[in-house]
Design a protein around this motif. Structure first.
Motif, PDB file in Angstrom:
ATOM      1  N   VAL A  89      46.940 -23.826  94.741  1.00 20.49           N
ATOM      2  CA  VAL A  89      47.017 -23.157  93.434  1.00 20.49           C
ATOM      3  C   VAL A  89      45.649 -23.189  92.748  1.00 20.49           C
ATOM      4  O   VAL A  89      45.158 -22.176  92.238  1.00 20.49           O
ATOM      5  CB  VAL A  89      48.122 -23.818  92.567  1.00 20.49           C
ATOM      6  CG1 VAL A  89      48.011 -23.390  91.112  1.00 20.49           C
ATOM      7  CG2 VAL A  89      49.499 -23.466  93.121  1.00 20.49           C
ATOM      8  N   CYS A  90      45.012 -24.337  92.757  1.00 18.59           N
ATOM      9  CA  CYS A  90      43.694 -24.452  92.104  1.00 18.59           C
ATOM     10  C   CYS A  90      42.669 -23.550  92.796  1.00 18.59           C
ATOM     11  O   CYS A  90      41.871 -22.869  92.134  1.00 18.59           O
ATOM     12  CB  CYS A  90      43.195 -25.891  92.156  1.00 18.59           C
ATOM     13  SG  CYS A  90      44.137 -27.026  91.133  1.00 18.59           S
ATOM     14  N   LEU A  91      42.692 -23.546  94.122  1.00 20.23           N
ATOM     15  CA  LEU A  91      41.676 -22.769  94.849  1.00 20.23           C
ATOM     16  C   LEU A  91      41.939 -21.266  94.718  1.00 20.23           C
ATOM     17  O   LEU A  91      41.017 -20.460  94.813  1.00 20.23           O
ATOM     18  CB  LEU A  91      41.611 -23.220  96.311  1.00 20.23           C
ATOM     19  CG  LEU A  91      41.192 -24.689  96.483  1.00 20.23           C
ATOM     20  CD1 LEU A  91      41.151 -25.087  97.949  1.00 20.23           C
ATOM     21  CD2 LEU A  91      39.844 -24.985  95.812  1.00 20.23           C
ATOM     22  N   THR A  92      43.189 -20.895  94.454  1.00 15.76           N
ATOM     23  CA  THR A  92      43.484 -19.486  94.177  1.00 15.76           C
ATOM     24  C   THR A  92      42.772 -19.064  92.890  1.00 15.76           C
ATOM     25  O   THR A  92      42.216 -17.955  92.807  1.00 15.76           O
ATOM     26  CB  THR A  92      45.010 -19.266  94.029  1.00 15.76           C
ATOM     27  OG1 THR A  92      45.666 -19.800  95.170  1.00 15.76           O
ATOM     28  CG2 THR A  92      45.352 -17.794  93.897  1.00 15.76           C
ATOM     29  N   ALA A  96      45.006 -15.408  87.781  1.00 11.08           N
ATOM     30  CA  ALA A  96      45.117 -15.388  89.242  1.00 11.08           C
ATOM     31  C   ALA A  96      46.527 -15.029  89.723  1.00 11.08           C
ATOM     32  O   ALA A  96      46.684 -14.420  90.779  1.00 11.08           O
ATOM     33  CB  ALA A  96      44.717 -16.760  89.796  1.00 11.08           C
ATOM     34  N   PHE A  97      47.555 -15.396  88.953  1.00 10.19           N
ATOM     35  CA  PHE A  97      48.913 -15.324  89.516  1.00 10.19           C
ATOM     36  C   PHE A  97      49.853 -14.308  88.887  1.00 10.19           C
ATOM     37  O   PHE A  97      50.817 -13.883  89.520  1.00 10.19           O
ATOM     38  CB  PHE A  97      49.583 -16.708  89.425  1.00 10.19           C
ATOM     39  CG  PHE A  97      49.073 -17.684  90.438  1.00 10.19           C
ATOM     40  CD1 PHE A  97      49.484 -17.598  91.762  1.00 10.19           C
ATOM     41  CD2 PHE A  97      48.185 -18.684  90.089  1.00 10.19           C
ATOM     42  CE1 PHE A  97      49.007 -18.495  92.705  1.00 10.19           C
ATOM     43  CE2 PHE A  97      47.706 -19.580  91.026  1.00 10.19           C
ATOM     44  CZ  PHE A  97      48.116 -19.491  92.339  1.00 10.19           C
ATOM     45  N   VAL A 120      52.737 -20.177  92.225  1.00  7.89           N
ATOM     46  CA  VAL A 120      53.365 -19.354  93.265  1.00  7.89           C
ATOM     47  C   VAL A 120      54.891 -19.267  93.167  1.00  7.89           C
ATOM     48  O   VAL A 120      55.491 -18.416  93.796  1.00  7.89           O
ATOM     49  CB  VAL A 120      52.998 -19.840  94.690  1.00  7.89           C
ATOM     50  CG1 VAL A 120      51.569 -19.534  95.006  1.00  7.89           C
ATOM     51  CG2 VAL A 120      53.284 -21.316  94.867  1.00  7.89           C
ATOM     52  N   GLU A 121      55.506 -20.162  92.396  1.00 12.06           N
ATOM     53  CA  GLU A 121      56.975 -20.217  92.387  1.00 12.06           C
ATOM     54  C   GLU A 121      57.566 -19.563  91.147  1.00 12.06           C
ATOM     55  O   GLU A 121      57.042 -19.762  90.039  1.00 12.06           O
ATOM     56  CB  GLU A 121      57.446 -21.673  92.417  1.00 12.06           C
ATOM     57  CG  GLU A 121      57.068 -22.425  93.668  1.00 12.06           C
ATOM     58  CD  GLU A 121      57.168 -23.924  93.468  1.00 12.06           C
ATOM     59  OE1 GLU A 121      57.805 -24.578  94.298  1.00 12.06           O
ATOM     60  OE2 GLU A 121      56.627 -24.437  92.483  1.00 12.06           O
ATOM     61  N   PRO A 155      34.837 -12.224  92.072  1.00 12.97           N
ATOM     62  CA  PRO A 155      35.362 -11.002  92.688  1.00 12.97           C
ATOM     63  C   PRO A 155      34.904 -10.789  94.139  1.00 12.97           C
ATOM     64  O   PRO A 155      35.643 -10.221  94.935  1.00 12.97           O
ATOM     65  CB  PRO A 155      34.831  -9.890  91.775  1.00 12.97           C
ATOM     66  CG  PRO A 155      34.519 -10.564  90.472  1.00 12.97           C
ATOM     67  CD  PRO A 155      34.172 -11.970  90.788  1.00 12.97           C
ATOM     68  N   ASP A 156      33.706 -11.273  94.491  1.00  8.63           N
ATOM     69  CA  ASP A 156      33.205 -11.052  95.854  1.00  8.63           C
ATOM     70  C   ASP A 156      33.537 -12.197  96.815  1.00  8.63           C
ATOM     71  O   ASP A 156      33.036 -12.224  97.952  1.00  8.63           O
ATOM     72  CB  ASP A 156      31.681 -10.864  95.844  1.00  8.63           C
ATOM     73  CG  ASP A 156      31.313  -9.529  95.225  1.00  8.63           C
ATOM     74  OD1 ASP A 156      32.200  -8.651  95.147  1.00  8.63           O
ATOM     75  OD2 ASP A 156      30.149  -9.380  94.792  1.00  8.63           O
TER      76      ASP A 156
END
Ligand SMILES: Cc1ncc(COP(=O)(O)O)c(C=O)c1O
Length: 474
Positions: A154-157, A315-316, A340-341, A164-165
């Motif tokens: 989750v953190c790395l997402t 991010a989510f 994610v949930e 962006p790149d």
């Protein structure tokens, strides 16, 4: 009266079933120190014992319970056993267990504010407590997930979304002591192998700063976009903590996201040793921490913490029409937008109830005891001939090996690896092995607050006895 569903019981039966389970659990907890650790089970034997078609006839609950006790439980190695020193122990805590029972019993949903406002607020409170421990600013926030692997993901997402790149030409950096869930997270996030720069750790099992700085510079010159460093706040192998303050300086200067995997070690911030080792933790962009490890909570409880909570939402968040109702009415936080949930159970309840029931001082004392036991283990190992300390007691982990001079390095490796199996056969205690500086080492992780000095001493005595016996046989 409402008709009973075919899945319901009358209230008195419900009570009796519940009391039966509580009695059983209390007996289990009481008897754990005198039980063996458990055996490595044989797959064919378990298939023969347990495989069956879907049951079509009802059976009494007591019979099903007995089947679990007699056929399943004996084939589970007890990670909550006070002498389970392998991998990362899971000592468990009774208030947390009851909280899990409560939250499952009421099936609390913590995905949206509309439905789960009270639970969401409790989760926010617990996350704020953690952020305060780590000296994170008011903008920081996070959420509960299943454990360390998902917390890192989750953190790395959020880190990937911030650049962006990142997917096309991003490069990330971490040491070879980093847990495999970090590499897996990058794989899930779509980074290619060549985008992962894994640096060999230095002699203290920490990421080498100069090498890292040089690599970032070379990568930039070659057209890469260095965008993230993943530090360790307590490695699984040795408990090592990367130099967080120096990494924060470097990442700030270079414009990189600094994440730390503190799944194992971050909670040690409550202790003196932890405070000293984790200096700089307040400067991270994100942090994974696992209450189901060093806050002794029942699985599953990990936390993803981000310095700027809204970066998780960026991010989510996706809003489908069938969730549009959640957007109206009292404005709150929809935690499903931050991870994610969507269906999320009430994992924070156990930490909330447990911390409130015991108070933080009890946790601090339990952790100090854990740290003390690792030092006791180190001292005991140093006193026996031919045992080497490979990594001294660090955040509750000590790594060592038996290396009598008459054996070759390969024989020493094989002997130490075999000792893990011999200890399991012995049943008194369990340790695990790893590879450090290319050679097999044993490790003990003294995370259980119910473990005693005598447990540690006797475990080492047995290890030595088995080692001498094995060496003379080889
Ligand atoms: C340092 C570290 N990171 C991540 C993990 C993965 O955590 P989990 O098993 O809760 O997914 C572990 C597990 O032991 C760990 O020790």
């Amino acid at each position: 009266m409402r008709p009973c569903s075919p899945l319901d019981f009358d209230p008195e039966t419900m009570r009796q079933m519940g009391y039966r389970v509580v009695d059983l659990l209390v007996d289990y907890w009481q008897s754990l120190p005198t039980r063996p650790i458990g055996k490595r089970a044989d797959r064919a034997c378990l298939e023969a014992l347990l495989n069956e078609p879907t049951p079509d006839q009802p059976q009494p609950f007591e019979r099903v319970l007995q089947e679990f006790l007699q056929r399943v439980l004996p084939h589970i190695i007890k990670v909550d056993h006070p002498r389970y020193f392998a991998f990362v122990p899971a000592p468990n805590e009774y208030v947390g267990v009851l909280a899990d029972f409560l939250s499952a019993g009421m099936n609390v949903f913590v995905g949206t504010w509309m439905v789960g406002a009270g639970a969401t607020q409790v989760e926010r409170v617990v996350i704020r407590w953690l952020c305060d421990w780590f000296g994170m600013p008011d903008t920081a926030g996070g959420l509960f997930v299943s454990g360390g692997s998902v917390a890192n993901l989750v953190c790395l997402t959020a880190a990937r979304a911030h650049y962006p790149d990142a997917l096309t030409r991003g490069r990330v950096y971490y040491s070879d002591q980093t847990h495999s869930c970090v590499a897996r997270a990058w794989r899930i996030l779509g980074l290619r192998e060549e985008q992962l720069c894994v640096l060999p750790a230095d002699e203290h099992f920490q990421i080498p700063l100069d090498t890292l700085a040089g690599q970032i510079e070379r990568d930039r010159a070659a057209g890469w976009l260095p965008f993230c460093v993943v530090a360790n706040a307590g490695t699984t192998n040795t408990g090592a903590v990367d130099p967080l303050s120096a990494l924060a300086e470097l990442c700030e200067a270079e414009g990189l996201w600094l994440h730390a995997d503190g799944a194992y070690g971050a909670a040690a911030i409550l202790t003196e040793e932890g405070k000293a080792r984790l200096q700089g933790i307040e400067r991270l962009h994100s942090l994974a921490v696992d209450p189901h490890k060093w806050l002794y909570q029942p699985m599953m409880a990990g936390c993803a913490i981000v310095r700027d909570f809204e970066q998780l939402r960026t991010a989510f968040r996706i809003l489908p029409p069938y969730l549009q109702d959640k957007e109206r009415g009292a404005a709150g936080i929809d935690l499903c937008d931050y991870g994610v949930e969507l269906s999320r159970n009430f994992r924070a309840l156990k930490v909330w109830m447990s911390l409130k029931t015991h108070g933080i001082e009890a946790f601090r004392q339990a952790m100090e005891h854990n740290l003390h036991l690792a030092r006791v283990a180190e001292q005991a190992i140093r006193e026996i001939p031919h045992w080497q300390i490979v990594s001294p007691a660090t955040l509750g982990v000590v790594a060592f090996r038996y290396a009598p001079p008459e054996l070759s390095p390969q024989q020493v490796d094989a002997l130490n690896r075999a000792l893990v199996d011999k200890m399991i056969q012995d049943g008194f205690a369990m340790v695990s092995s790893t590879v450090l500086r290319g050679r097999v080492a044993l490790r003990m992780c003294t995370l259980n607050p119910r473990a005693t000095e005598a447990d540690v001493q006797e475990t080492i005595r047995r290890l030595h006895q088995l080692a001498v016996k094995s060496a003379s046989a080889s």
